[in-house]
Design an enzyme around this catalytic site. Structure first.
Site, PDB file in Angstrom:
ATOM      1  N   ARG A   1       1.431  -4.688  12.222  1.00  0.00           N
ATOM      2  CA  ARG A   1       0.888  -4.859  13.514  1.00  0.00           C
ATOM      3  C   ARG A   1       1.375  -6.035  14.110  1.00  0.00           C
ATOM      4  O   ARG A   1       2.028  -6.985  13.570  1.00  0.00           O
ATOM      5  CB  ARG A   1      -0.656  -4.788  13.426  1.00  0.00           C
ATOM      6  CG  ARG A   1      -1.548  -3.705  13.056  1.00  0.00           C
ATOM      7  CD  ARG A   1      -1.489  -3.054  14.368  1.00  0.00           C
ATOM      8  NE  ARG A   1      -2.330  -1.801  14.039  1.00  0.00           N
ATOM      9  CZ  ARG A   1      -2.112  -0.608  13.569  1.00  0.00           C
ATOM     10  NH1 ARG A   1      -0.855  -0.481  13.291  1.00  0.00           N
ATOM     11  NH2 ARG A   1      -2.830   0.311  13.565  1.00  0.00           N
TER      12      ARG A   1
ATOM     13  N   ILE B   1       6.555  -3.191  10.918  1.00  0.00           N
ATOM     14  CA  ILE B   1       5.884  -1.791  11.175  1.00  0.00           C
ATOM     15  C   ILE B   1       4.417  -1.652  11.056  1.00  0.00           C
ATOM     16  O   ILE B   1       3.919  -0.962  10.772  1.00  0.00           O
ATOM     17  CB  ILE B   1       6.598  -0.417  10.686  1.00  0.00           C
ATOM     18  CG1 ILE B   1       6.840  -0.952   8.979  1.00  0.00           C
ATOM     19  CG2 ILE B   1       7.810  -0.413  11.071  1.00  0.00           C
ATOM     20  CD1 ILE B   1       5.693  -0.855   8.052  1.00  0.00           C
TER      21      ILE B   1
ATOM     22  N   SER C   1       1.742  -8.702  -2.363  1.00  0.00           N
ATOM     23  CA  SER C   1       0.382  -7.961  -2.061  1.00  0.00           C
ATOM     24  C   SER C   1      -0.820  -8.608  -2.681  1.00  0.00           C
ATOM     25  O   SER C   1      -0.949  -9.436  -3.163  1.00  0.00           O
ATOM     26  CB  SER C   1       0.435  -6.465  -2.559  1.00  0.00           C
ATOM     27  OG  SER C   1      -0.514  -5.490  -1.772  1.00  0.00           O
ATOM     28  N   ARG C   2      -1.795  -8.239  -1.666  1.00  0.00           N
ATOM     29  CA  ARG C   2      -3.109  -8.853  -2.468  1.00  0.00           C
ATOM     30  C   ARG C   2      -3.492  -8.797  -3.810  1.00  0.00           C
ATOM     31  O   ARG C   2      -4.167  -9.578  -4.488  1.00  0.00           O
ATOM     32  CB  ARG C   2      -4.411  -8.434  -1.416  1.00  0.00           C
ATOM     33  CG  ARG C   2      -4.583  -8.909  -0.132  1.00  0.00           C
ATOM     34  CD  ARG C   2      -5.834  -8.418   0.449  1.00  0.00           C
ATOM     35  NE  ARG C   2      -5.841  -6.880   0.765  1.00  0.00           N
ATOM     36  CZ  ARG C   2      -6.722  -6.340   1.218  1.00  0.00           C
ATOM     37  NH1 ARG C   2      -7.940  -6.563   1.802  1.00  0.00           N
ATOM     38  NH2 ARG C   2      -6.677  -4.845   1.356  1.00  0.00           N
TER      39      ARG C   2
ATOM     40  N   HIS D   1       5.792   1.126  19.321  1.00  0.00           N
ATOM     41  CA  HIS D   1       4.623   1.556  18.555  1.00  0.00           C
ATOM     42  C   HIS D   1       4.684   3.191  18.056  1.00  0.00           C
ATOM     43  O   HIS D   1       3.703   3.795  18.519  1.00  0.00           O
ATOM     44  CB  HIS D   1       3.289   1.034  19.236  1.00  0.00           C
ATOM     45  CG  HIS D   1       2.414   1.005  17.996  1.00  0.00           C
ATOM     46  ND1 HIS D   1       1.199   0.085  18.128  1.00  0.00           N
ATOM     47  CD2 HIS D   1       2.080   1.583  16.935  1.00  0.00           C
ATOM     48  CE1 HIS D   1       0.542   0.161  17.175  1.00  0.00           C
ATOM     49  NE2 HIS D   1       0.973   1.233  16.389  1.00  0.00           N
TER      50      HIS D   1
ATOM     51  N   ILE E   1       2.195   2.750   2.495  1.00  0.00           N
ATOM     52  CA  ILE E   1       3.525   2.511   3.307  1.00  0.00           C
ATOM     53  C   ILE E   1       4.635   1.771   2.721  1.00  0.00           C
ATOM     54  O   ILE E   1       5.812   2.154   2.505  1.00  0.00           O
ATOM     55  CB  ILE E   1       3.229   1.908   4.419  1.00  0.00           C
ATOM     56  CG1 ILE E   1       2.289   3.096   5.411  1.00  0.00           C
ATOM     57  CG2 ILE E   1       4.462   1.912   5.288  1.00  0.00           C
ATOM     58  CD1 ILE E   1       1.917   2.617   6.778  1.00  0.00           C
TER      59      ILE E   1
ATOM     60  N   GLU F   1      -0.297  -4.822  23.498  1.00  0.00           N
ATOM     61  CA  GLU F   1       0.164  -3.388  24.172  1.00  0.00           C
ATOM     62  C   GLU F   1      -0.320  -3.005  25.116  1.00  0.00           C
ATOM     63  O   GLU F   1      -1.586  -2.979  25.245  1.00  0.00           O
ATOM     64  CB  GLU F   1       0.416  -2.627  22.710  1.00  0.00           C
ATOM     65  CG  GLU F   1       1.471  -3.129  21.870  1.00  0.00           C
ATOM     66  CD  GLU F   1       1.444  -2.300  20.377  1.00  0.00           C
ATOM     67  OE1 GLU F   1       0.736  -1.314  20.483  1.00  0.00           O
ATOM     68  OE2 GLU F   1       2.292  -2.777  19.593  1.00  0.00           O
TER      69      GLU F   1
ATOM     70  N   GLY G   1       0.825  -1.318   0.041  1.00  0.00           N
ATOM     71  CA  GLY G   1      -0.002   0.188  -0.055  1.00  0.00           C
ATOM     72  C   GLY G   1       0.814   1.170  -0.039  1.00  0.00           C
ATOM     73  O   GLY G   1       2.094   1.239  -0.503  1.00  0.00           O
TER      74      GLY G   1
END
Length: 333
Positions: free
Chosen positions: A236, A234, A176-177, A284, A157, A265, A155
């Site tokens: 999740r 970076i 990627s998808r 984070h 990022i 977290e 995406g």
């Protein structure tokens, strides 16, 4: 009557002042779920950070609430299904943090391979006279230059990461998808099946969102494909099976792991904490920069005001809400 809006975190002052021009604002900084349950019934809208969980038990008390504006690209801290059922619009902010997060990802990558965080702690501990320890470990310190970087998730990022690592003299492969022909042409990135990315890359970067499909996408079996490689996260924390990760690091099968995110977290203790040579760990904050946070704030405010004006924001998360509660019914401005 002016809408009443709750801001549940410490927002930058300029976007906050913009919000105050249009709404009565109450700052309720990082309330517990119990505290928020008591207050939520007072608000027409709220702006929340990823550190503000909005579960079903809060949404059930949200009698006036029309919009939850996420001050983030992610929205897994909000029970979107419950919000939709209650007729509450949920928005996110897309694209604003891409450059900041990509820059941070590359920083983690360099710190991991060049052992920057480790050697910083080494010298602060007064061990300069023992610097032969560092020199004797030179064989374990590597350059990013000349490596193949595999990016999972292409995406905004992922693309920003691809541009940066290409400039560092790497080859880029990705999964990627869907294929992204623009970045393939721009940096000569090569699309591969997921497992082939893990096999061919020296450094794998996770830039995926948290979804049911991506939960533990890096599991025990896929970690076996990454022997002798580095992993940077970076996205999740839930993307990685942390128990399996710790095992391969202890066994020396994975060269190193750098992450800005954890499955649970905040983290106060973790087996990774004791692996100072093999890991770089941050709390984070990849997207935290003055410029990015101010831009994020203005966008989150605009998303909230757009809904209260009776208009559909481009960053609407739960588009099915339009059938549950037409946008005209939430108009207040």
């Amino acid at each position: 009557m002016r809408p009443k809006v709750g801001v549940l975190f410490k927002m930058k002052s300029n976007p906050l002042e913009e919000l105050k021009k249009h709404a009565d604002v109450e700052l309720l900084l990082y309330p517990s779920v119990e505290e928020l349950k008591e207050k939520i019934g007072e608000f027409d809208g709220i702006i929340v950070s990823p550190l503000n969980p909005i579960p079903l038990e809060v949404i059930e008390r949200a009698e006036r609430l029309k919009v939850i504006s996420c001050h983030s690209a992610g929205y897994d801290h909000v029970d979107v299904k419950a919000a939709t059922e209650r007729g509450i619009y949920v928005t996110k902010v897309s694209g604003v943090l891409s450059e900041a997060v990509a820059e941070f990802a590359v920083g983690l990558m360099i710190a991991l391979l060049r052992k920057i965080a480790y050697t910083d702690r080494f010298i602060r501990a007064g061990k300069w006279e023992s610097h032969t320890v560092i020199w004797s470990g030179f064989k374990d310190i590597e350059t990013v230059y000349g490596k193949t970087v595999g990016i999972l998730g292409m995406g905004a990022i992922g693309k920003a990461i691809a541009r940066r690592v290409k400039a560092l003299g790497t080859e880029v492969v990705y999964w990627s998808r869907s294929r992204k022909k623009d970045i393939e042409e721009e940096v000569n990135a090569k699309y591969l099946p997921l497992e082939e990315v893990l096999k061919s890359a020296d450094i794998v970067v996770l830039a995926l969102p948290a979804t049911l499909e991506t939960y533990n996408i890096i599991n025990e079996e896929r970690l076996k494909l990454m022997e002798g490689k580095y992993l940077v996260n970076i996205g999740r924390g839930s993307l990685v099976d942390e128990e399996a990760l710790v095992k391969v690091l202890k066994d020396g099968k994975l060269k190193g792991y750098a992450t800005d995110v954890f499955e649970r977290e905040p983290v106060t203790e973790h087996e990774l904490f004791g692996m100072e040579w093999e890991t770089v760990l941050t709390p984070h904050h990849a997207g935290l920069s003055r410029e990015a946070m101010e831009d994020m704030g203005f966008r989150a405010v605009e998303n909230l005001l757009t809904v209260l004006r009776g208009e559909i924001p481009g960053d609407l998360v739960n588009r099915e809400i339009l059938k549950v509660r037409p946008i005209e019914e939430v108009k207040m401005l």
